[in-house]
Design a protein around this motif. Structure first.
Motif, PDB file in Angstrom:
ATOM      1  N   UNK A 284       0.848  -1.191   0.000  1.00 37.22           N
ATOM      2  CA  UNK A 284       0.000   0.000   0.000  1.00 37.22           C
ATOM      3  C   UNK A 284       0.887   1.246   0.000  1.00 37.22           C
ATOM      4  N   UNK A 285       0.691   2.094  -1.014  1.00 29.00           N
ATOM      5  CA  UNK A 285       1.520   3.301  -1.141  1.00 29.00           C
ATOM      6  C   UNK A 285       0.674   4.565  -1.291  1.00 29.00           C
ATOM      7  N   UNK A 286      -0.660   4.443  -1.170  1.00 29.68           N
ATOM      8  CA  UNK A 286      -1.531   5.611  -1.328  1.00 29.68           C
ATOM      9  C   UNK A 286      -2.470   5.733  -0.129  1.00 29.68           C
ATOM     10  N   UNK A 287      -2.903   6.952   0.197  1.00 31.45           N
ATOM     11  CA  UNK A 287      -3.791   7.152   1.360  1.00 31.45           C
ATOM     12  C   UNK A 287      -5.251   6.893   1.008  1.00 31.45           C
ATOM     13  N   UNK A 288      -6.090   6.854   2.045  1.00 26.88           N
ATOM     14  CA  UNK A 288      -7.550   6.760   1.890  1.00 26.88           C
ATOM     15  C   UNK A 288      -7.951   5.585   1.006  1.00 26.88           C
ATOM     16  N   UNK A 289      -7.445   4.409   1.357  1.00 26.54           N
ATOM     17  CA  UNK A 289      -7.757   3.220   0.569  1.00 26.54           C
ATOM     18  C   UNK A 289      -8.349   2.155   1.475  1.00 26.54           C
ATOM     19  N   UNK A 290      -9.340   1.424   0.953  1.00 23.22           N
ATOM     20  CA  UNK A 290      -9.942   0.310   1.690  1.00 23.22           C
ATOM     21  C   UNK A 290      -9.959  -0.917   0.788  1.00 23.22           C
ATOM     22  N   UNK A 291     -10.257  -2.070   1.396  1.00 21.10           N
ATOM     23  CA  UNK A 291     -10.370  -3.303   0.620  1.00 21.10           C
ATOM     24  C   UNK A 291     -11.463  -3.150  -0.440  1.00 21.10           C
ATOM     25  N   UNK A 292     -12.570  -2.514  -0.072  1.00 16.65           N
ATOM     26  CA  UNK A 292     -13.690  -2.336  -1.004  1.00 16.65           C
ATOM     27  C   UNK A 292     -13.283  -1.483  -2.206  1.00 16.65           C
ATOM     28  N   UNK A 323      -6.850   0.592   4.712  1.00 15.36           N
ATOM     29  CA  UNK A 323      -5.474   0.254   4.339  1.00 15.36           C
ATOM     30  C   UNK A 323      -4.616   1.502   4.443  1.00 15.36           C
ATOM     31  N   UNK A 324      -3.502   1.379   5.144  1.00 13.72           N
ATOM     32  CA  UNK A 324      -2.626   2.516   5.361  1.00 13.72           C
ATOM     33  C   UNK A 324      -1.275   2.266   4.677  1.00 13.72           C
ATOM     34  N   UNK A 325      -0.571   3.348   4.404  1.00 10.67           N
ATOM     35  CA  UNK A 325       0.733   3.240   3.751  1.00 10.67           C
ATOM     36  C   UNK A 325       1.670   2.386   4.599  1.00 10.67           C
ATOM     37  N   UNK A 331      -2.944 -11.054  -2.395  1.00  9.59           N
ATOM     38  CA  UNK A 331      -3.987 -11.110  -3.412  1.00  9.59           C
ATOM     39  C   UNK A 331      -3.750 -12.308  -4.323  1.00  9.59           C
ATOM     40  N   UNK A 332      -4.840 -12.956  -4.735  1.00  9.84           N
ATOM     41  CA  UNK A 332      -4.764 -14.068  -5.682  1.00  9.84           C
ATOM     42  C   UNK A 332      -5.638 -13.764  -6.883  1.00  9.84           C
ATOM     43  N   UNK A 333      -5.215 -14.293  -8.028  1.00  6.55           N
ATOM     44  CA  UNK A 333      -5.996 -14.086  -9.239  1.00  6.55           C
ATOM     45  C   UNK A 333      -5.319 -14.701 -10.433  1.00  6.55           C
ATOM     46  N   UNK A 334      -5.999 -14.676 -11.558  1.00  6.88           N
ATOM     47  CA  UNK A 334      -5.410 -15.167 -12.796  1.00  6.88           C
ATOM     48  C   UNK A 334      -4.210 -14.299 -13.166  1.00  6.88           C
ATOM     49  N   UNK A 335      -3.250 -14.896 -13.853  1.00  6.96           N
ATOM     50  CA  UNK A 335      -2.006 -14.194 -14.157  1.00  6.96           C
ATOM     51  C   UNK A 335      -2.243 -12.897 -14.919  1.00  6.96           C
ATOM     52  N   UNK A 336      -3.163 -12.931 -15.902  1.00  3.09           N
ATOM     53  CA  UNK A 336      -3.407 -11.716 -16.680  1.00  3.09           C
ATOM     54  C   UNK A 336      -4.059 -10.629 -15.838  1.00  3.09           C
ATOM     55  N   UNK A 337      -4.853 -11.035 -14.840  1.00  2.00           N
ATOM     56  CA  UNK A 337      -5.468 -10.051 -13.944  1.00  2.00           C
ATOM     57  C   UNK A 337      -4.426  -9.432 -13.020  1.00  2.00           C
ATOM     58  N   UNK A 338      -3.518 -10.264 -12.535  1.00  2.16           N
ATOM     59  CA  UNK A 338      -2.472  -9.760 -11.640  1.00  2.16           C
ATOM     60  C   UNK A 338      -1.575  -8.777 -12.370  1.00  2.16           C
ATOM     61  N   UNK A 339      -1.271  -9.056 -13.645  1.00  3.77           N
ATOM     62  CA  UNK A 339      -0.388  -8.166 -14.395  1.00  3.77           C
ATOM     63  C   UNK A 339      -1.030  -6.811 -14.651  1.00  3.77           C
ATOM     64  N   UNK A 340      -2.352  -6.726 -14.564  1.00  5.78           N
ATOM     65  CA  UNK A 340      -3.034  -5.442 -14.707  1.00  5.78           C
ATOM     66  C   UNK A 340      -3.013  -4.640 -13.410  1.00  5.78           C
ATOM     67  N   UNK A 341      -2.645  -5.290 -12.337  1.00  6.96           N
ATOM     68  CA  UNK A 341      -2.605  -4.645 -11.028  1.00  6.96           C
ATOM     69  C   UNK A 341      -1.322  -3.831 -10.902  1.00  6.96           C
ATOM     70  N   UNK A 342      -1.491  -2.562 -10.604  1.00  7.33           N
ATOM     71  CA  UNK A 342      -0.321  -1.685 -10.438  1.00  7.33           C
ATOM     72  C   UNK A 342       0.188  -1.804  -9.014  1.00  7.33           C
ATOM     73  N   UNK A 343       0.947  -2.853  -8.774  1.00  9.62           N
ATOM     74  CA  UNK A 343       1.422  -3.056  -7.407  1.00  9.62           C
ATOM     75  C   UNK A 343       2.920  -2.845  -7.327  1.00  9.62           C
ATOM     76  N   UNK A 344       3.367  -2.369  -6.164  1.00 12.49           N
ATOM     77  CA  UNK A 344       4.755  -1.969  -5.965  1.00 12.49           C
ATOM     78  C   UNK A 344       5.436  -2.954  -5.020  1.00 12.49           C
TER      79      UNK A 344
END
Length: 349
Positions: A284-292, A323-325, A331-344
Motif C-alpha cells: 500500500x503506497x496511497x492514502x484513503x484506501x480500503x479493501x472495497x 489500508x494505510x501506507x 492477493x490471488x488471481x489469474x495471471x493476466x489479472x495480476x499483471x493489470x494490477x499496479x502493485x509496488x
C-alpha cells in the motif's frame, strides 16, 4: 555557494563545470576522470591563447587542438609569450592527453576482453536486487520467477558453464565462490534487497548464509536445504527463511494425488502453470484506501489476507478494512489479472 555563479567571470572554468555536470553518473570512473583531465587541458590551452594572443575562443580552441594532436597545421604568428605558452602546452598537454587516451583505450579493451570485470561493474551499479547463489536448475527457476516479478537478479556460481548460460538469458552473473566475502561484495550485496541461497550443498549454503549475514545483517536471506536436519543449522547461520525442495516436492505430489483439481491451479506444481492462480503481495503506497475500493478497481481479484505495518495479520479482510501506507495485502488471481494490477514491491508466487 553556487559554483556556476561564482565562476561566471571565468567562462572557460564555467564550461568545464558544465562538462562535468553532463557526464552520466553511471559511467566508468576511470573513463570519466580521463575525459575530465583531457577537457581541462583543452580548456587551459583555449583560455591561455585567448588571454595571451587576444584570439576568439574558436581560434584558440582550434590552435589548441592543432598543438595537442601534433598536426602542426598553419602558422598563426605567435607572440613571444604565445610561443612560451605553446612550449608548455606541447610538453605537458601532449603527454597528458596521450596518457588519458591510453587509459580510455585500455579500459575499453579490458571490458571487451574480460567480461568478468564488466559483470562486476554492472553488479555494483544494481540497487534493490536479489543476489542468487547457485545457478543450477533450482537457481534458474528462482531467477525466472524473480524476473517475472520485476526483480533484478545477480547470479553467482563457480561453474563457468552455468554462469555462461545465465548470461545468455541477458542476466548479470559472476564466476566465483559464493562463500567468499569478496565475491558477495562484487555481486553488490550491500545494495541488495535479499539473498537467495540455492546451491546443492547444505554445507556451502550454511557458509554463504554466514558470510552474507556478516556483510549485510539486515538483508533477507532465503536458503535451500537438501536435508531436513539442515534447516535449523541454516537458520542459526543467518538465514531468514529456509525451504526444502524435498518437502515442497513431496507435498506437491501428495496434493496432486489427493486434490488434483486444487493442484492444477496452484503455482509451482507444474512445468507450465501459466493458467494457474498467481499470488502477490500488494504494498500500500496511497492514502484513503480500503479493501472495497481496491476491489472495485479489480473486481476479479481475491483478497486473502491483510497485514498491517505493525505486523498484525487478518485472513479474509472485510471490505471496510482501512489500508494505510506500509500495509500489505495478499492477493490471488489469474495471471493476466495480476499483471493489470499496479502493485509496488511485488513478490510473485
Amino acid at each position: 555557494m553556487n559554483v556556476l555563479n561564482s565562476t561566471s567571470d571565468y567562462p572557460h572554468v564555467k564550461a568545464l563545470s558544465y562538462i562535468a555536470m553532463l557526464v552520466p553518473s553511471n559511467w566508468d570512473p576511470i573513463i570519466v576522470r580521463s575525459l575530465l583531465v583531457a577537457s581541462a587541458v583543452i580548456v587551459f590551452g583555449t583560455a591561455g591563447y585567448t588571454w595571451i594572443e587576444g584570439w576568439t575562443p574558436w581560434q584558440s580552441l582550434f590552435f589548441t587542438l592543432v598543438t595537442l594532436t601534433t598536426v602542426g597545421y598553419g602558422d598563426y604568428g605567435l607572440s613571444p609569450q604565445g610561443e612560451r605558452f605553446t612550449a608548455i602546452l606541447m610538453v605537458g598537454g601532449i603527454a597528458t592527453v596521450s596518457f588519458t587516451v591510453s587509459q580510455i583505450l585500455q579500459r575499453i579493451l579490458s571490458k571487451v576482453s574480460q567480461p568478468e570485470v564488466r559483470m562486476s561493474e554492472l553488479a555494483r551499479q544494481c540497487k534493490d536486487h536479489v543476489v542468487l547463489c547457485g545457478l543450477g536448475r533450482t537457481g534458474l527457476r528462482i531467477a525466472d520467477r524473480l524476473e517475472e516479478g520485476g526483480v533484478q537478479v545477480v547470479g553467482i556460481d563457480s561453474d563457468e558453464a552455468c554462469v555462461e548460460e545465465f548470461r545468455q538469458r541477458g542476466l548479470i552473473a559472476i564466476t566465483g565462490d559464493a562463500t567468499s566475502d569478496e565475491t558477495l561484495e562484487r555481486a553488490g550485496l550491500a545494495n541488495a534487497r535479499a539473498v537467495a541461497v540455492a546451491t546443492a550443498s547444505d554445507a556451502a549454503n550454511a557458509m554463504i548464509c554466514l558470510s552474507a549475514h556478516a556483510i549485510a545483517p539486515d538483508t533477507q536471506i532465503v536458503a535451500r536445504a537438501e536435508a531436513e536436519s539442515s534447516i535449523c543449522k541454516l537458520k542459526r547461520a543467518g538465514a531468514t527463511e529456509v525451504l526444502s525442495p524435498t518437502s515442497y516436492g513431496g507435498d506437491g505430489i501428495a496434493q496432486q494425488i489427493l486434490h488434483p483439481e486444487v493442484a492444477s491451479i496452484l503455482p509451482g506444481l507444474h512445468e507450465n502453470d501459466s493458467d494457474g492462480i498467481m499470488f502477490v503481495e500488494y504494498k500500500i503506497t496511497e492514502p484513503d484506501l480500503t479493501i472495497a475500493k481496491l476491489g472495485t478497481r479489480h473486481p476479479r481479484l481475491i483478497f486473502i489476507a491483510h497485514r498491517t505495518k505493525e505486523g498484525k495479520s487478518v485472513l479474509r479482510p472485510e471490505g471496510a478494512t482501512a489500508l494505510y501506507e506500509g500495509d500489505a495485502v495478499v492477493i490471488a488471481g489469474a495471471r493476466e489479472e495480476i499483471y493489470q494490477l499496479d502493485y509496488h514491491g511485488r513478490v510473485a508466487a
